[in-house]
Design a protein around this motif. Structure first.
Motif, PDB file in Angstrom:
ATOM      1  N   ILE A  47      19.039  17.565  37.499  1.00 14.86           N
ATOM      2  CA  ILE A  47      20.068  18.169  37.474  1.00 14.86           C
ATOM      3  C   ILE A  47      19.609  19.576  37.345  1.00 14.86           C
ATOM      4  CG2 ILE A  47      22.451  18.825  36.871  1.00 14.86           C
ATOM      5  CD1 ILE A  47      21.651  16.106  35.737  1.00 14.86           C
ATOM      6  N   TYR A  48      19.568  20.801  38.888  1.00  8.82           N
ATOM      7  CA  TYR A  48      19.786  21.651  38.802  1.00  8.82           C
ATOM      8  C   TYR A  48      20.765  23.126  38.778  1.00  8.82           C
ATOM      9  CZ  TYR A  48      14.858  21.525  38.980  1.00  8.82           C
ATOM     10  OH  TYR A  48      13.432  21.017  39.240  1.00  8.82           O
ATOM     11  N   TYR A  49      21.461  23.130  38.035  1.00 10.73           N
ATOM     12  CA  TYR A  49      22.874  24.252  38.431  1.00 10.73           C
ATOM     13  C   TYR A  49      22.564  25.352  38.619  1.00 10.73           C
ATOM     14  CZ  TYR A  49      23.473  25.513  33.070  1.00 10.73           C
ATOM     15  OH  TYR A  49      23.291  26.267  31.850  1.00 10.73           O
ATOM     16  N   LYS A  50      22.676  26.428  39.753  1.00 11.30           N
ATOM     17  CA  LYS A  50      23.109  27.595  39.399  1.00 11.30           C
ATOM     18  C   LYS A  50      24.441  28.316  39.468  1.00 11.30           C
ATOM     19  CE  LYS A  50      21.689  31.257  42.324  1.00 11.30           C
ATOM     20  NZ  LYS A  50      20.633  32.376  42.072  1.00 11.30           N
ATOM     21  N   TYR A  51      23.872  29.378  38.429  1.00  9.98           N
ATOM     22  CA  TYR A  51      24.492  29.591  36.873  1.00  9.98           C
ATOM     23  C   TYR A  51      25.076  31.316  38.115  1.00  9.98           C
ATOM     24  CZ  TYR A  51      27.341  31.123  33.748  1.00  9.98           C
ATOM     25  OH  TYR A  51      28.711  31.211  32.410  1.00  9.98           O
ATOM     26  N   GLU A  52      26.590  31.135  38.855  1.00  9.57           N
ATOM     27  CA  GLU A  52      27.338  31.919  39.301  1.00  9.57           C
ATOM     28  C   GLU A  52      28.248  33.208  38.418  1.00  9.57           C
ATOM     29  OE1 GLU A  52      27.499  34.289  42.530  1.00  9.57           O
ATOM     30  OE2 GLU A  52      25.003  33.114  41.955  1.00  9.57           O
ATOM     31  N   GLY A  53      28.541  32.656  36.985  1.00 11.27           N
ATOM     32  CA  GLY A  53      29.378  33.001  35.778  1.00 11.27           C
ATOM     33  C   GLY A  53      28.747  34.063  35.442  1.00 11.27           C
ATOM     34  N   ALA A  54      27.503  34.789  35.355  1.00 12.07           N
ATOM     35  CA  ALA A  54      27.058  35.513  34.440  1.00 12.07           C
ATOM     36  C   ALA A  54      26.933  37.478  35.172  1.00 12.07           C
ATOM     37  CB  ALA A  54      25.351  34.994  35.113  1.00 12.07           C
ATOM     38  N   ASN A  55      28.235  37.194  35.088  1.00 10.00           N
ATOM     39  CA  ASN A  55      28.803  39.073  35.599  1.00 10.00           C
ATOM     40  C   ASN A  55      30.051  39.244  35.033  1.00 10.00           C
ATOM     41  OD1 ASN A  55      30.867  38.432  37.341  1.00 10.00           O
ATOM     42  ND2 ASN A  55      29.402  37.270  38.752  1.00 10.00           N
ATOM     43  N   ALA A  56      30.214  40.356  35.479  1.00 11.75           N
ATOM     44  CA  ALA A  56      31.414  41.251  34.812  1.00 11.75           C
ATOM     45  C   ALA A  56      32.910  40.547  35.312  1.00 11.75           C
ATOM     46  CB  ALA A  56      31.807  42.070  35.046  1.00 11.75           C
ATOM     47  N   SER A  57      33.324  39.651  36.312  1.00  9.92           N
ATOM     48  CA  SER A  57      34.546  38.942  36.414  1.00  9.92           C
ATOM     49  C   SER A  57      34.230  37.837  36.378  1.00  9.92           C
ATOM     50  CB  SER A  57      34.484  38.480  37.877  1.00  9.92           C
ATOM     51  OG  SER A  57      33.244  38.059  38.994  1.00  9.92           O
ATOM     52  N   GLY A  58      32.857  37.159  35.938  1.00 14.62           N
ATOM     53  CA  GLY A  58      32.818  35.640  35.458  1.00 14.62           C
ATOM     54  C   GLY A  58      32.775  34.858  36.644  1.00 14.62           C
ATOM     55  N   SER A  59      32.852  34.270  37.563  1.00 17.50           N
ATOM     56  CA  SER A  59      32.205  34.447  38.568  1.00 17.50           C
ATOM     57  C   SER A  59      31.249  34.724  39.868  1.00 17.50           C
ATOM     58  CB  SER A  59      33.937  33.353  39.592  1.00 17.50           C
ATOM     59  OG  SER A  59      34.518  34.361  40.038  1.00 17.50           O
ATOM     60  N   HIS A  60      31.529  33.957  41.804  1.00 21.61           N
ATOM     61  CA  HIS A  60      31.336  34.264  42.342  1.00 21.61           C
ATOM     62  C   HIS A  60      31.701  35.408  43.191  1.00 21.61           C
ATOM     63  CE1 HIS A  60      34.155  31.138  43.593  1.00 21.61           C
ATOM     64  NE2 HIS A  60      33.628  31.181  44.759  1.00 21.61           N
ATOM     65  N   LYS A  61      32.513  35.407  42.605  1.00 24.15           N
ATOM     66  CA  LYS A  61      34.025  36.143  43.531  1.00 24.15           C
ATOM     67  C   LYS A  61      33.514  37.062  43.879  1.00 24.15           C
ATOM     68  CE  LYS A  61      37.530  32.786  44.734  1.00 24.15           C
ATOM     69  NZ  LYS A  61      37.337  32.498  46.074  1.00 24.15           N
ATOM     70  N   LEU A  62      32.704  38.088  42.703  1.00 21.92           N
ATOM     71  CA  LEU A  62      32.720  39.042  42.716  1.00 21.92           C
ATOM     72  C   LEU A  62      31.502  39.416  44.059  1.00 21.92           C
ATOM     73  CD1 LEU A  62      33.227  41.941  41.577  1.00 21.92           C
ATOM     74  CD2 LEU A  62      30.593  41.472  39.925  1.00 21.92           C
ATOM     75  N   ASN A  63      30.826  38.644  44.845  1.00 18.18           N
ATOM     76  CA  ASN A  63      29.817  38.536  46.012  1.00 18.18           C
ATOM     77  C   ASN A  63      30.497  39.247  46.818  1.00 18.18           C
ATOM     78  OD1 ASN A  63      28.348  37.511  44.303  1.00 18.18           O
ATOM     79  ND2 ASN A  63      28.230  35.751  44.885  1.00 18.18           N
ATOM     80  N   THR A  64      32.090  38.258  47.768  1.00 15.33           N
ATOM     81  CA  THR A  64      32.566  39.211  48.268  1.00 15.33           C
ATOM     82  C   THR A  64      33.797  40.303  48.173  1.00 15.33           C
ATOM     83  OG1 THR A  64      34.277  38.109  49.753  1.00 15.33           O
ATOM     84  CG2 THR A  64      34.563  37.572  48.135  1.00 15.33           C
ATOM     85  N   ALA A  65      33.865  40.364  46.896  1.00 21.87           N
ATOM     86  CA  ALA A  65      34.977  41.039  46.453  1.00 21.87           C
ATOM     87  C   ALA A  65      34.213  42.971  46.876  1.00 21.87           C
ATOM     88  CB  ALA A  65      35.767  41.207  45.111  1.00 21.87           C
ATOM     89  N   VAL A  66      33.155  43.055  46.350  1.00 25.33           N
ATOM     90  CA  VAL A  66      32.405  44.018  46.201  1.00 25.33           C
ATOM     91  C   VAL A  66      32.113  44.360  47.805  1.00 25.33           C
ATOM     92  CG1 VAL A  66      30.354  45.357  46.215  1.00 25.33           C
ATOM     93  CG2 VAL A  66      31.192  44.038  43.652  1.00 25.33           C
ATOM     94  N   ALA A  67      31.967  43.548  48.689  1.00 24.88           N
ATOM     95  CA  ALA A  67      31.261  43.734  50.248  1.00 24.88           C
ATOM     96  C   ALA A  67      32.650  43.944  50.936  1.00 24.88           C
ATOM     97  CB  ALA A  67      30.934  42.448  51.179  1.00 24.88           C
ATOM     98  N   GLN A  68      34.324  43.592  50.328  1.00 23.71           N
ATOM     99  CA  GLN A  68      34.976  43.748  51.085  1.00 23.71           C
ATOM    100  C   GLN A  68      36.382  45.744  50.918  1.00 23.71           C
ATOM    101  OE1 GLN A  68      38.479  41.010  51.576  1.00 23.71           O
ATOM    102  NE2 GLN A  68      37.084  39.426  50.865  1.00 23.71           N
ATOM    103  N   ALA A  69      35.784  45.503  49.501  1.00 23.73           N
ATOM    104  CA  ALA A  69      35.630  47.043  48.918  1.00 23.73           C
ATOM    105  C   ALA A  69      35.340  48.007  49.588  1.00 23.73           C
ATOM    106  CB  ALA A  69      35.692  47.023  47.112  1.00 23.73           C
ATOM    107  N   TYR A  70      33.781  47.419  49.901  1.00 20.00           N
ATOM    108  CA  TYR A  70      33.545  48.377  50.530  1.00 20.00           C
ATOM    109  C   TYR A  70      33.827  48.891  51.889  1.00 20.00           C
ATOM    110  CZ  TYR A  70      28.901  50.131  52.759  1.00 20.00           C
ATOM    111  OH  TYR A  70      28.186  51.029  54.088  1.00 20.00           O
ATOM    112  N   PHE A  71      33.889  47.650  52.962  1.00 15.57           N
ATOM    113  CA  PHE A  71      34.440  47.505  53.913  1.00 15.57           C
ATOM    114  C   PHE A  71      36.073  48.576  54.050  1.00 15.57           C
ATOM    115  CE2 PHE A  71      31.560  44.740  54.638  1.00 15.57           C
ATOM    116  CZ  PHE A  71      29.840  45.293  55.752  1.00 15.57           C
ATOM    117  N   TYR A  72      36.319  48.212  53.568  1.00 15.80           N
ATOM    118  CA  TYR A  72      38.076  48.648  53.597  1.00 15.80           C
ATOM    119  C   TYR A  72      38.184  49.509  53.272  1.00 15.80           C
ATOM    120  CZ  TYR A  72      40.463  43.905  53.781  1.00 15.80           C
ATOM    121  OH  TYR A  72      40.659  43.032  54.953  1.00 15.80           O
ATOM    122  N   ARG A  73      37.269  49.942  52.100  1.00 15.59           N
ATOM    123  CA  ARG A  73      37.164  51.781  51.886  1.00 15.59           C
ATOM    124  C   ARG A  73      36.640  52.877  52.889  1.00 15.59           C
ATOM    125  NH1 ARG A  73      32.654  54.349  48.390  1.00 15.59           N
ATOM    126  NH2 ARG A  73      31.323  54.079  50.064  1.00 15.59           N
TER     127      ARG A  73
END
Length: 463
Positions: A103-129
């Motif tokens: 069993i392997y797990y990819k751990y996406e909780g190791a960032n300031a927001s605590g979830s994978h959501k930051l991957n798209t949040a950063v990209a979207q904020a960049y493009f919207y700006r």
């Protein structure tokens, strides 16, 4: 005796340079994966007067047929603050289950927001700006998306208003604090600040809300704010595209482990968590001739894939969003207040839905008590407290491992642990006290919600 390897780590320079566009490798009609306007709708959103919302550069990358879309250097530099994320072999969980499975797990909780959501949040904020936006508005289920977007808006100098589903707003007060700490305005949805919210509260003052309601309020708010734009955290093609950094890294890490998964598992809300891990493995499965299964896991309280219908529907309650063909329970469906707020969305992403309709994916659902039982075991063995959403994937991984034990067959299992549960301890407290309920959904309730689906597909599109 050789020590067991626990972590499979990449260097910062290994952070992906491109997102993966699955449209290059699947044979689906454009109309099945793009948002279409209903009959008679102009180039502005129906009855809203709001110009088409997405920055053109972001939209083009998500609907084209190029296999790889380059990540802007400024976005990649932000990614490198926490990416690549770890891949971990769950040795202690395997031992507790007495399974031959790996069993392997990819751990996406190791960032300031605590979830994978930051991957798209950063990209979207960049493009919207870059497109001239001054403020974003959004709906958020459990608050993980709102948290990530608040941090990304801080990075790029954007204002943010978050309409957080009321039941999660009340269950998870510290998510609100995190958002406010990063400059966001957070409102429990339905709220008294929009016409949509006022109408709902007048009819149902004790409404727990839904993500469809929150999105409708966020859309309305965006129309009223100079430079306002509406952003979403899952479901849309561009969101799934941004999340493929997860799977691209995991492919390299599984090579380090010397294995390829027999099954890839992700929790299923609208689809970004699942697709971010699974889509790159689907590509490799095709190119390498593998038999890898891809399994989306949803709650019994919101079973859009396992019990819903593949049909044209809206993403928001008010029907201001263009229509999408998806597996849905109907945009009027409001799931019970289970703690996995990020999985209470009524529909599945168009891309995920198209692949599921073609038999390329599997879907299963679980009740809340079984999910928290799995989350608690994971916490005790791996010392990581999974968010309730990710605990759904853990539940499925445990069942797959137990199946391998019964069949006495080795299996390689990969799952996405997309967020930490440190702000969900009140939910685990309820589990430990025996106070959790499963909230089963009756066939009658699903039928009533599906009856509210739009009567027809958009002009020129067969249903």
């Amino acid at each position: 005796m050789k020590a067991k390897r626990n972590q499979f780590l990449l260097d910062e320079s290994d952070t992906p340079t491109h997102w993966y566009n699955i449209l290059a490798d699947v044979d689906v009609r454009d109309s099945d994966v793009r948002r279409l306007r209903p009959a008679g709708e102009s180039e502005t959103h129906r009855s809203s007067g709001m110009a088409l919302n997405l920055p053109l550069s972001m939209y083009r990358g998500s609907v084209g047929r190029e296999r790889f879309v380059e990540i802007p250097e400024e976005v990649r530099e932000q990614y490198q603050r926490w990416r690549p994320t770890p891949l971990v072999r769950a040795h202690r969980l395997e031992q507790a289950l007495d399974t031959p499975a790996h069993i392997y797990y990819k751990y996406e909780g190791a960032n300031a927001s605590g979830s994978h959501k930051l991957n798209t949040a950063v990209a979207q904020a960049y493009f919207y700006r870059k497109a001239g936006a001054q403020e974003l508005s959004t709906g958020s289920g459990a608050g993980q998306w709102g948290t990530a977007l608040s941090m990304a808006c801080q990075m790029y100098g954007l204002g943010l208003t978050v309409f957080m589903v009321r039941v999660s707003h009340d269950q998870k007060p510290y998510r609100r604090v995190l958002m406010e700490l990063n400059g966001a305005r957070v409102l429990a949805s339905p709220s008294a600040t929009t016409e949509v919210g006022k109408e709902l509260l007048a009819a149902q003052p004790d409404s727990q809300g839904s993500l469809a309601i929150a999105n409708a309020e966020a859309l309305e708010h965006a129309r009223k704010v100079p430079g306002g734009r509406f952003a979403v955290g899952s479901g849309e093609n561009h969101v799934l595209l941004h999340q493929t950094v997860i799977g691209e890294e995991a492919l390299l890490q599984m090579k380090l482990a010397g294995e390829f998964p027999d099954v890839v598992i992700g929790a299923m809300g609208a689809g970004s968590n699942f697709a971010g891990l699974a889509f790159p493995f689907h590509r490799e499965k095709l190119s390498e001739g593998k038999n890898t299964r891809l399994v989306a896991v949803e709650p019994d309280a919101c079973p859009k894939m396992t019990r819903g219908r593949y049909a044209w529907d809206y993403n928001d309650l008010s029907g201001h969003t263009p229509m999408t063909k998806m597996y849905t329970l109907g945009h009027t469906f409001a799931a019970p207040g289970v703690h996995a707020g990020g999985l209470r969305y009524h529909g599945a992403a168009p891309l995920v839905s198209a692949l599921y309709d073609r038999g390329l994916l599997e879907a299963v659902s679980y009740g809340q008590k079984a999910v928290f039982e799995a989350g608690a075991l994971f916490a005790r063995t791996e010392n990581v407290i999974p968010a309730p959403e990710s605990a759904h994937a853990v539940r499925c991984a445990i069942d797959e491992a137990m199946k391998a034990r019964v069949e006495r067959k080795p299996a390689v299992i990969l799952l996405n642990v997309s967020g930490h549960g440190l702000l969900d301890l009140s939910a685990y407290q309820q589990f430990l006290a025996g106070d959790l309920e499963d909230h089963p959904i009756s066939e009658e309730r699903i039928a009533a919600s599906l009856a509210a689906l739009p009567d027809q597909a958009p002009t020129g599109v067969s249903s």
